[in-house]
Design an enzyme around this catalytic site. Structure first.
Site, PDB file in Angstrom:
ATOM      1  N   THR A   1       1.564  -7.555  -2.417  1.00 38.13           N
ATOM      2  CA  THR A   1       1.594  -6.868  -1.118  1.00 38.13           C
ATOM      3  C   THR A   1       2.366  -7.656  -0.061  1.00 38.13           C
ATOM      4  OG1 THR A   1      -0.581  -5.997  -1.583  1.00 38.13           O
ATOM      5  CG2 THR A   1       0.079  -5.850   0.656  1.00 38.13           C
TER       6      THR A   1
ATOM      7  N   GLY B   1      -2.430 -10.191  -0.838  1.00 43.31           N
ATOM      8  CA  GLY B   1      -3.260 -10.991  -1.748  1.00 43.31           C
ATOM      9  C   GLY B   1      -4.456 -10.290  -2.342  1.00 43.31           C
TER      10      GLY B   1
ATOM     11  N   SER C   1      -8.385  -3.878   0.075  1.00 44.31           N
ATOM     12  CA  SER C   1      -8.813  -5.074   0.817  1.00 44.31           C
ATOM     13  C   SER C   1      -7.879  -5.358   1.985  1.00 44.31           C
ATOM     14  CB  SER C   1      -8.810  -6.288  -0.107  1.00 44.31           C
ATOM     15  OG  SER C   1      -9.683  -6.083  -1.163  1.00 44.31           O
TER      16      SER C   1
END
Ligand code: GLU
Length: 576
Positions: free
Chosen positions: A392, A474, A454
């Protein structure tokens, strides 16, 4: 010559270039991304009179060229916008969505969960991409330039090309086997089956042409018409090389046509006098960071030595992760106990489990339902932790009017599904593997649902004034990276640049805490001090290349990126 063309020429030719640096302080607008051409693209748009939203899309489109294994139009993301005029934080959810054929069994074979690695390079892992719709919503609601204009710098980079860096090579090489399965991907990123060599020039004229068509046709040129048809065909009949067979998707033209970005309320929480705004569901980031900070708020961290602060940070992250793993998913499909998880009273209950001197080891999820606004809640799902990798990109921009963007976007795994849409120059995501592969769990695959994320773009304010923005790539380590950077900055008094560059420790309710070989953490005095609390380490190369902005009391802004991770990032300010 027409006006827009003149403006574009100004952006591309007359504008200066800036020397690459990880930290820069100045006035006016500011930008931090992990890619120098992307930061330059944002600054050119700001200098041409664009606002932070215009500049963020320009940087994102350029990252799609220079960091194609982390992000691009084949994926999705979350953008936080602070509108200075409205004094309001808006979030745009352009997360990939499950096509209509999805069911909880989609990642099962003969009643058993598929291996994660087998599920990734297939048509099934591809969700309906949201990035272009997200850019459209951001620009049309809050921008000042149109898509065609802000895509110009990215088109120039895609056409002129750039030298393959060691970092680009490293990620490409890790993906050789995945990319070699697909003819379109091998043609773009491999040479005789091997990653393009360091120092060679990489150009992507197909992506330049795709961007041009988006500039001309707008959002419809992606979600309807020939490109949409080609995306559907690629997902349902991936362009495999001879001898390879893959699971195929069943995406439809309607899946693409019906895709919507969502404007959502941010997660609001407070920490030691700051107002924090984070991303709501389907991200678990805003909630988990708020819960961990609420737990930490009960401790007088300022009076403690660094090792004890870090011990408490790890334990708070562990507790928040136990809850996040059990309860958080797409809030449109499942009753997430959001108010319970965000309640300060619940956090003080959770904090009682922490031993000041000793790690607790793995913990069970708590019962936030008791702290819900409505505690009569039937659902108590099981906790599970599917594989969550770590890729990402995150970027952040501010402008002289005071608008701020914090934007994390992704194609999930490095190289996503590994499938380039033939002749279009971009990789399709594998975001659907962010679902759990078996039920019962709130995050099981369902038609039209968005998998739990996340990604945690975060904005902090004090007395209504911006203090900092932060975000990271991450996978699930995004949450710990953002949390740790906030603790470093607020509780340990480090300037944001130092807070972000410090060694990362990622505890996600596992037996060991992940740390970085890049920062040589294991064996350091800091590691040894934490080992006294019982912490154990698991090394990986690096964790999350973050970016942030610090808004200083004198009115200046410090843009901060990475000195080392991901080959180093690029921070630029408008005026020194
Ligand atoms: N899929 C991840 C998420 O949404 C992001 C990808 C990554 O960072 O690995 O949380």
């Amino acid at each position: 010559m027409n006006k827009p063309l003149l403006a574009t020429l100004f952006i591309l030719i007359a504008a200066p270039t800036w020397a690459k640096q990880p930290v820069a302080t100045g006035y006016g607008g500011a930008v931090a991304t992990i890619s120098d051409p992307a930061s330059q693209a944002a600054m050119r748009i700001l200098n041409a009179g664009g606002n932070a939203i215009d500049a963020a899309v320009a940087a994102a489109a350029t990252l799609g060229v220079t960091d194609p294994f982390s992000c691009g139009v084949g994926g999705g993301g979350f953008m936080l916008i602070y509108s200075a005029k409205d004094k309001k934080v808006i979030t745009i959810d352009s997360r990939e969505t499950a096509p209509a054929y999805f069911s909880p069994q989609v990642f099962q074979k003969n009643g058993k969960e598929m291996e994660w690695d087998d599920a990734v390079p297939t048509g099934i892992s591809v969700g309906i991409p949201g990035t272009v719709r997200g850019w459209h919503e951001a620009l049309s609601r809050y921008g000042s330039m149109d898509l065609a204009r802000v895509l110009q710098p990215a088109i120039a980079v895609a056409e002129t090309g750039f030298k393959v860096s060691p970092n680009f090579y490293r990620i490409n090489q890790l993906n050789e086997a995945k990319f070699a399965r697909f003819s379109s991907t091998s043609a773009l990123y491999l040479q005789d089956g091997k990653a393009l060599p360091i120092g060679s020039t990489f150009r992507n004229p197909d992506l330049a042409a795709t961007y041009r068509s988006l500039g001309k046709g707008g959002v419809k040129a992606f979600y309807e018409g020939p490109l949409a048809a080609q995306i559907v065909q690629t997902v349902n009949t991936p362009p495999v090389v001879n001898g390879v067979s893959v699971l195929t998707g069943q995406m439809t033209l309607n899946d693409l046509k019906d895709y919507e970005a969502r404007l959502r309320q941010p997660i609001h929480s407070t920490y030691r006098g700051l107002d924090l705004y984070g991303m709501a569901m389907p991200s678990s980031g805003g909630i988990a960071i708020a819960e961990a900070l609420n737990i930490l708020e009960g401790f007088d961290l300022k009076s403690m030595p660094r090792d004890q602060v870090e011990h408490l940070y790890l334990e708070a992250a562990r507790l928040a992760f136990a809850d996040r793993n059990a309860y958080v998913a797409d809030g449109e499909y499942t009753d997430v106990p959001k108010s319970g998880l965000l309640s300060k009273a619940y956090a003080s209950e959770r904090a009682k489990l922490i031993d000041l001197k000793q790690t607790h080891g793995k913990v069970a999820a708590g019962d936030p339902f008791l702290y819900q606004d409505d505690p009569s809640h039937p659902l108590r799902p099981k906790a599970a932790l599917a594989t969550e990798p770590a890729h990402t990109t995150h970027l952040t921009v501010s402008d002289k009017q005071g608008n701020i963007v914090a934007y994390t976007f992704t194609i999930e795994d490095w190289g996503g599904s590994g499938i380039v849409v033939p002749g279009k120059g971009f990789l399709l995501n594998n975001e659907m593997t962010d679902f759990e592969f078996s039920s019962p769990h709130p995050n099981v695959p369902e038609a039209g649902k968005r998998p739990r994320s996340s990604m945690s773009p975060t904005l902090a304010f004090k007395n209504g004034k911006p203090v900092f923005s932060i975000g990271s790539p991450g996978g699930s380590t995004i949450i710990t990276t953002v949390l740790q950077t906030i603790v470093n900055h607020i509780d340990q008094g480090m300037p944001l640049g130092e807070a972000l560059a410090a060694p990362r420790l990622s505890q996600r309710n596992g037996d060991k805490t992940e740390v970085e070989t890049l920062l040589k953490f294991v064996g350091s005095p800091q590691a040894k001090a934490l080992e006294q609390y019982g912490h154990q380490w698991q090394e990986k190369d690096e964790i999350g290349a973050a970016n942030g902005l610090q808004f200083n009391p004198d009115g200046s802004t410090t843009a901060v990126s990475e000195p080392l991770r991901h080959g180093g990032g690029s921070a630029i300010v408008q005026r020194k």
